[in-house]
Design an enzyme around this catalytic site. Structure first.
Site, PDB file in Angstrom:
ATOM      1  N   SER A 116       1.574   5.225   3.201  1.00  0.00           N
ATOM      2  CA  SER A 116       1.820   4.760   1.837  1.00  0.00           C
ATOM      3  C   SER A 116       3.221   4.195   1.664  1.00  0.00           C
ATOM      4  O   SER A 116       3.593   3.228   2.318  1.00  0.00           O
ATOM      5  CB  SER A 116       1.525   5.889   0.846  1.00  0.00           C
ATOM      6  OG  SER A 116       1.515   5.422  -0.474  1.00  0.00           O
ATOM      7  N   ASP A 272       4.079  -1.284  -2.352  1.00  0.00           N
ATOM      8  CA  ASP A 272       4.374  -0.456  -1.192  1.00  0.00           C
ATOM      9  C   ASP A 272       3.447  -0.893  -0.056  1.00  0.00           C
ATOM     10  O   ASP A 272       2.722  -1.879  -0.180  1.00  0.00           O
ATOM     11  CB  ASP A 272       4.264   1.034  -1.523  1.00  0.00           C
ATOM     12  CG  ASP A 272       2.826   1.493  -1.754  1.00  0.00           C
ATOM     13  OD1 ASP A 272       1.948   0.630  -1.934  1.00  0.00           O
ATOM     14  OD2 ASP A 272       2.592   2.715  -1.767  1.00  0.00           O
ATOM     15  N   ASP A 274       0.710   0.241   1.541  1.00  0.00           N
ATOM     16  CA  ASP A 274      -0.752   0.241   1.455  1.00  0.00           C
ATOM     17  C   ASP A 274      -1.244  -0.289   0.111  1.00  0.00           C
ATOM     18  O   ASP A 274      -2.432  -0.252  -0.185  1.00  0.00           O
ATOM     19  CB  ASP A 274      -1.336   1.626   1.733  1.00  0.00           C
ATOM     20  CG  ASP A 274      -1.049   2.636   0.630  1.00  0.00           C
ATOM     21  OD1 ASP A 274      -0.002   2.506  -0.028  1.00  0.00           O
ATOM     22  OD2 ASP A 274      -1.857   3.565   0.437  1.00  0.00           O
ATOM     23  N   ASP A 276      -1.053   0.677  -2.979  1.00  0.00           N
ATOM     24  CA  ASP A 276      -1.547   1.495  -4.095  1.00  0.00           C
ATOM     25  C   ASP A 276      -0.462   1.723  -5.141  1.00  0.00           C
ATOM     26  O   ASP A 276      -0.701   2.398  -6.141  1.00  0.00           O
ATOM     27  CB  ASP A 276      -2.147   2.815  -3.605  1.00  0.00           C
ATOM     28  CG  ASP A 276      -1.109   3.817  -3.115  1.00  0.00           C
ATOM     29  OD1 ASP A 276       0.040   3.422  -2.844  1.00  0.00           O
ATOM     30  OD2 ASP A 276      -1.466   5.007  -2.975  1.00  0.00           O
TER      31      ASP A 276
END
Length: 546
Positions: A116, A272, A274, A276
């Site tokens: 993440s 970020d 990923d 999300d």
């Protein structure tokens, strides 16, 4: 190469494993065991002769190695169970695309290889719930596993040592499935969140992460032509976590803000790795740069979600799910729309599960706010989504009809100034600050100290500012006056006076080992910082008594 020190938590697993591309045998074996136990748990939750599982990753250099290890674990478990495995490997896609895909392909679950917002030399994975598994997973398909289910999985993976099956199955991207997944996600954005803003320009920064695969298509579907920067997959231009200021006083978003200014864009959005999370920056009419706090963005998204509900004509009562560390600003926005707020313990899985519970009881759960970082889960999704942060900002800044609905609810009779700056100006004022400290070893004794000390401190230091207080505790979807029996849970002192609320919240982190988070929230900066200082003192006092 030796194995890494893996942090295993209810939200996933991660460790610092280097820049690869190879990973150590120990780390491969660890990923294999987790995947094996996960596949077994999925087949126990939904027995079937054929298992469909969705695998995806972000562009970290160690992603391919971990994906291969996970694929071998999934395949070996299905082989041992006599189950045929249909593994849909999406390759590099954002976490929201992966979670939508679990539902799209009616899968038993899925694996996302990512760390993440953490640095590129870290990596890990998350596991998703699947279809028809309500008996085990109270959350909807595509959400993260429940804390209890993830706990069982961690214990199993640390206890068992299954032997790999020598299978030709590897980790090979299914390009047709990948395109179908991305197209489905983009259609979801366009159907629910498209703005009516011709000619609007926005700066979008994927920072070499998973958003590189979808950002351009997504923003075109939302009705604008994005100005893309740092959009070559795998080429990282700056820190992954775009939320915080650097030690030298600069901010990760400063370069994005300069591009927003140069392009005369409406705002900038940085993802970020990923995708999300999304962080915003904009330039106001006086030429000043603004970086909204995560909680300000959460309040903005809440207002947009409630206005969309009102415009839709949906007759169900609107509901907002807020974690126990969410700013009271969100509650005030919800009250302006007549929406009820339901609190849960901080954690994405708690938020999305409560949203589904409310939908079953004929509420329209328009949005959930996930934690101190202000992450928001929009209706129709099961995770935070950086692109939806951008979609919300577009609607807030450029959709005249929605802006009128929001102005009437939040500031009747007041003229809203143009663009994002005007929108944020009419949001209720509230300040929220968070600090990280060393976590105490014995949480129950620590809470005993909090419960004894806070009434005394309130009487001597806070009673001049606040009229009254109460203390509540939170665990999963419970928030109330009874202390849970769990090892870790939230402690919160809620403060009240006519026309205002605030709180002090403290909890050991369930994603950062040895860390306790303290949040102070109040109508003004001084009062909020006073509460954070008090939280720091309470933790120090509890350690001194240990």
């Amino acid at each position: 190469m030796t194995g890494a020190a893996w942090l295993q938590s209810y939200s996933g697993v991660r460790a610092k494993i280097g820049l690869g591309p190879d990973v150590s045998r120990d780390d491969e074996a660890f990923a294999f065991r987790h995947a094996y136990c996960y596949a077994v748990s999925r087949m126990q939750a939904n027995p079937a002769p054929r298992a469909t599982l969705v695998l995806a990753r972000d562009p970290r250099p160690t992603g391919s190695g971990l994906a291969r290890a996970q694929a071998r674990g999934l395949a070996t478990a299905c082989h041992d169970l006599g189950v045929e495995l249909a593994l849909i490997d999406l390759g590099v896609v954002p976490t929201p695309v992966w979670q939508h895909s679990v539902r799209l392909f009616e899968a038993h679950g899925g694996v996302m290889i990512t760390a993440s917002h953490n640095p590129v030399d870290e990596n890990g994975w998350k596991y998703a719930t699947g279809v028809d598994t309500f008996g085990v997973d109270p959350a909807p398909p595509g959400a993260l596993l429940s804390a209890a289910e993830m706990g069982h999985l961690i214990r199993a993976a640390n206890a068992f040592a299954p032997h790999p099956w020598r299978s030709p199955l590897g980790s090979v991207t299914d390009h047709a499935a990948r395109e179908r997944a991305i197209s489905n996600y983009v259609s979801f954005l366009a159907d629910g969140y498209r703005s009516h803003a011709p000619g609007v320009r926005v700066v979008v920064d994927p920072n070499g992460g998973a958003a590189c695969t979808v950002a351009e298509r997504a923003f075109r579907a939302l009705g604008v032509e994005p100005i893309l920067i740092n959009h070559v997959e795998g080429q990282v231009a700056h820190e992954i976590d775009a939320e915080h200021a650097r030690p030298d006083g600069t901010h990760v978003l400063d370069d994005v803000a300069r591009r927003v200014r140069a392009e005369r864009a409406l705002f900038g959005l940085a993802y970020d790795f990923d995708a999300d999370r999304g962080n915003l920056t904009y330039i106001d009419g006086d030429g000043r740069t603004h970086i909204p706090s995560p909680q300000a963005s959460a309040a903005m998204n809440t207002a947009i979600a409630l206005a969309l509900h009102r415009r839709s004509g949906d007759s169900r009562p609107p509901a907002v799910v807020a974690s126990d560390a969410t700013s009271c600003r969100v509650k005030r926005v919800a009250a302006s729309f007549g929406a009820e707020v339901f609190e849960v313990e901080t954690g994405e899985i708690n938020v999305v599960t409560k949203m589904q519970d409310l939908e079953r009881h004929n509420f329209c759960a328009v949005i959930g706010v996930e934690g101190p970082n202000g992450g928001t889960v929009f209706s129709g999704t099961t995770c935070r989504d950086g692109t939806l942060v951008g979609a919300g900002a577009l609607l807030a800044a450029a959709d005249a009809e929605l802006r009128a609905i929001i102005a009437h609810a939040l500031a009747p009779g007041r003229q809203m100034r143009p663009d994002l700056a005007g929108f944020i100006e009419i949001l209720p004022t509230q300040r929220s600050f968070m600090e990280r400290h060393d976590a105490p070893a014995d949480w129950h004794k620590t809470v005993d100290t909090f419960d004894r000390a806070f009434p005394r401190i309130f009487a001597s230091e806070l009673a001049r500012t606040w009229e009254r207080f109460d203390i509540v505790y939170s665990y999963t979807r419970y928030v109330g006056p009874e202390r849970p029996m769990a090892a870790w849970y939230g402690w919160k002192a809620r403060l009240f006076r006519p026309g205002a609320e605030g709180f002090l919240w403290i909890r050991g982190s369930k994603t950062e080992a040895g860390v306790a988070r303290v949040v102070g929230d109040a109508p003004d900066e001084a009062a909020a910082r006073t509460l954070v200082d008090l939280g720091r003192r309470l933790l120090s006092e509890s350690r001194a008594l240990a």
